[in-house]
Scaffold this motif. Sequence first.
Motif, PDB file in Angstrom:
ATOM      1  N   ALA A   1      11.036  -3.271   2.018  1.00 16.65           N
ATOM      2  CA  ALA A   1      10.014  -4.278   2.264  1.00 16.65           C
ATOM      3  C   ALA A   1      10.624  -5.781   1.983  1.00 16.65           C
ATOM      4  O   ALA A   1      10.115  -6.543   2.884  1.00 16.65           O
ATOM      5  N   SER A   2      11.511  -5.853   1.371  1.00 16.73           N
ATOM      6  CA  SER A   2      12.018  -7.319   1.177  1.00 16.73           C
ATOM      7  C   SER A   2      12.610  -8.082   2.475  1.00 16.73           C
ATOM      8  O   SER A   2      12.452  -9.262   2.351  1.00 16.73           O
ATOM      9  N   GLU A   3      13.111  -7.306   3.241  1.00 11.58           N
ATOM     10  CA  GLU A   3      13.749  -7.715   4.568  1.00 11.58           C
ATOM     11  C   GLU A   3      12.593  -8.500   5.230  1.00 11.58           C
ATOM     12  O   GLU A   3      12.624  -9.497   5.682  1.00 11.58           O
ATOM     13  N   PHE A   4      11.314  -7.815   5.275  1.00 10.38           N
ATOM     14  CA  PHE A   4      10.289  -8.126   6.162  1.00 10.38           C
ATOM     15  C   PHE A   4       9.497  -9.336   5.422  1.00 10.38           C
ATOM     16  O   PHE A   4       8.971 -10.318   5.990  1.00 10.38           O
ATOM     17  N   ILE A   5       9.666  -9.411   4.067  1.00 11.28           N
ATOM     18  CA  ILE A   5       8.862 -10.335   3.227  1.00 11.28           C
ATOM     19  C   ILE A   5       9.818 -11.645   3.503  1.00 11.28           C
ATOM     20  O   ILE A   5       9.191 -12.596   3.817  1.00 11.28           O
ATOM     21  N   HIS A   6      10.857 -11.513   3.304  1.00 11.62           N
ATOM     22  CA  HIS A   6      11.682 -12.887   3.472  1.00 11.62           C
ATOM     23  C   HIS A   6      11.539 -13.428   5.027  1.00 11.62           C
ATOM     24  O   HIS A   6      11.472 -14.362   5.306  1.00 11.62           O
TER      25      HIS A   6
ATOM     26  N   THR B   1       0.867  -1.152  -0.080  1.00 13.67           N
ATOM     27  CA  THR B   1      -0.054   0.046   0.008  1.00 13.67           C
ATOM     28  C   THR B   1       0.851   1.286  -0.002  1.00 13.67           C
ATOM     29  O   THR B   1       2.147   1.320   0.481  1.00 13.67           O
ATOM     30  N   PRO B   2       0.322   2.453  -0.438  1.00 13.36           N
ATOM     31  CA  PRO B   2       1.203   3.638  -0.437  1.00 13.36           C
ATOM     32  C   PRO B   2       1.648   4.069   1.066  1.00 13.36           C
ATOM     33  O   PRO B   2       2.791   4.488   1.249  1.00 13.36           O
TER      34      PRO B   2
ATOM     35  N   CYS C   1       0.331  -8.790   0.803  1.00 15.00           N
ATOM     36  CA  CYS C   1       0.383  -7.517   0.863  1.00 15.00           C
ATOM     37  C   CYS C   1       0.915  -6.917   2.038  1.00 15.00           C
ATOM     38  O   CYS C   1       0.707  -7.459   3.171  1.00 15.00           O
ATOM     39  N   VAL C   2       1.922  -5.911   2.024  1.00 15.51           N
ATOM     40  CA  VAL C   2       2.575  -5.210   2.957  1.00 15.51           C
ATOM     41  C   VAL C   2       1.770  -3.877   3.094  1.00 15.51           C
ATOM     42  O   VAL C   2       1.285  -3.223   2.156  1.00 15.51           O
TER      43      VAL C   2
ATOM     44  N   ALA D   1       6.202   4.677   4.847  1.00 14.04           N
ATOM     45  CA  ALA D   1       6.680   4.278   6.142  1.00 14.04           C
ATOM     46  C   ALA D   1       7.967   3.548   5.985  1.00 14.04           C
ATOM     47  O   ALA D   1       8.818   3.919   6.802  1.00 14.04           O
ATOM     48  N   LEU D   2       8.202   2.680   4.931  1.00 12.48           N
ATOM     49  CA  LEU D   2       9.477   1.844   4.885  1.00 12.48           C
ATOM     50  C   LEU D   2      10.420   3.199   4.353  1.00 12.48           C
ATOM     51  O   LEU D   2      11.584   3.182   4.582  1.00 12.48           O
TER      52      LEU D   2
END
Length: 95
Positions: A31-36, A17-18, A88-89, A23-24
Amino acid sequence: MLTANKKLFELGQVVATPGALAALENNGQSASEFIHRHQSGDWGDLCEEDKQANQEALESGDRILSAYRLEDGTRIWIITEADRSSSCVLLPSEY
Protein backbone atom coordinates in the motif's frame (compact mmCIF):
# COMPACT_ATOMS: atom_id res chain seq x y z
CA MET A 1 1.72 19.23 -10.59
CA LEU A 2 3.48 15.88 -10.24
CA THR A 3 6.30 15.84 -7.72
CA ALA A 4 8.00 12.58 -6.92
CA ASN A 5 8.98 13.13 -3.29
CA LYS A 6 6.98 16.15 -2.23
CA LYS A 7 4.09 15.69 0.16
CA LEU A 8 1.31 17.92 -1.16
CA PHE A 9 -1.09 17.32 1.75
CA GLU A 10 -1.45 15.52 5.07
CA LEU A 11 -2.89 12.01 5.03
CA GLY A 12 -4.12 11.85 8.62
CA GLN A 13 -4.67 8.35 9.96
CA VAL A 14 -4.13 5.84 7.13
CA VAL A 15 -6.38 2.79 7.09
CA ALA A 16 -7.16 0.05 4.59
CA THR A 17 -10.14 -2.20 4.07
CA PRO A 18 -9.80 -6.00 4.26
CA GLY A 19 -10.50 -6.29 0.53
CA ALA A 20 -7.78 -3.83 -0.40
CA LEU A 21 -5.27 -5.52 1.91
CA ALA A 22 -6.07 -8.93 0.41
CA ALA A 23 -5.75 -7.60 -3.16
CA LEU A 24 -2.40 -5.96 -2.38
CA GLU A 25 -1.14 -9.16 -0.75
CA ASN A 26 -2.34 -11.30 -3.68
CA ASN A 27 -0.32 -9.08 -6.01
CA GLY A 28 2.77 -8.86 -3.81
CA GLN A 29 2.40 -5.09 -3.74
CA SER A 30 2.54 -2.66 -0.87
CA ALA A 31 0.00 0.00 0.00
CA SER A 32 2.86 2.38 0.74
CA GLU A 33 3.87 2.68 -2.93
CA PHE A 34 0.38 3.86 -3.83
CA ILE A 35 0.06 6.09 -0.77
CA HIS A 36 3.30 7.86 -1.73
CA ARG A 37 2.02 8.36 -5.28
CA HIS A 38 -1.29 9.70 -3.95
CA GLN A 39 0.35 12.15 -1.55
CA SER A 40 2.78 13.43 -4.21
CA GLY A 41 0.04 14.23 -6.75
CA ASP A 42 0.21 11.15 -8.99
CA TRP A 43 -3.53 10.52 -9.03
CA GLY A 44 -3.20 7.33 -11.08
CA ASP A 45 -5.95 6.17 -13.41
CA LEU A 46 -8.34 9.14 -13.30
CA CYS A 47 -9.91 11.18 -16.07
CA GLU A 48 -8.60 14.71 -16.59
CA GLU A 49 -11.67 16.21 -14.91
CA ASP A 50 -11.07 14.21 -11.71
CA LYS A 51 -7.35 15.05 -11.76
CA GLN A 52 -8.26 18.73 -12.02
CA ALA A 53 -10.72 18.35 -9.14
CA ASN A 54 -7.88 16.93 -7.02
CA GLN A 55 -5.63 19.86 -7.93
CA GLU A 56 -8.39 22.25 -6.86
CA ALA A 57 -8.96 20.24 -3.67
CA LEU A 58 -5.37 20.94 -2.65
CA GLU A 59 -6.35 24.62 -2.38
CA SER A 60 -9.99 24.34 -1.31
CA GLY A 61 -9.60 21.52 1.20
CA ASP A 62 -12.00 19.12 -0.51
CA ARG A 63 -11.70 15.32 -0.58
CA ILE A 64 -8.89 13.84 -2.71
CA LEU A 65 -9.33 10.59 -4.66
CA SER A 66 -6.72 8.53 -6.50
CA ALA A 67 -7.29 5.31 -8.44
CA TYR A 68 -4.66 2.72 -9.32
CA ARG A 69 -4.48 -0.70 -10.93
CA LEU A 70 -2.62 -3.53 -9.28
CA GLU A 71 -0.51 -5.92 -11.34
CA ASP A 72 -3.48 -8.26 -11.93
CA GLY A 73 -5.71 -5.36 -13.00
CA THR A 74 -7.58 -5.01 -9.69
CA ARG A 75 -8.49 -1.38 -9.04
CA ILE A 76 -7.84 0.26 -5.70
CA TRP A 77 -8.81 3.72 -4.56
CA ILE A 78 -7.22 5.99 -2.00
CA ILE A 79 -9.47 8.64 -0.52
CA THR A 80 -8.22 11.40 1.76
CA GLU A 81 -11.00 13.12 3.64
CA ALA A 82 -11.59 16.84 3.19
CA ASP A 83 -10.45 17.63 6.73
CA ARG A 84 -7.27 15.55 6.13
CA SER A 85 -8.00 13.55 9.29
CA SER A 86 -7.78 10.20 7.50
CA SER A 87 -7.02 8.40 4.26
CA CYS A 88 -8.42 5.03 3.25
CA VAL A 89 -7.13 2.44 0.79
CA LEU A 90 -10.10 0.47 -0.54
CA LEU A 91 -11.61 -1.41 -3.44
CA PRO A 92 -14.22 0.57 -5.39
CA SER A 93 -16.79 -2.08 -4.44
CA GLU A 94 -16.17 -1.29 -0.77
CA TYR A 95 -17.05 2.41 -1.12
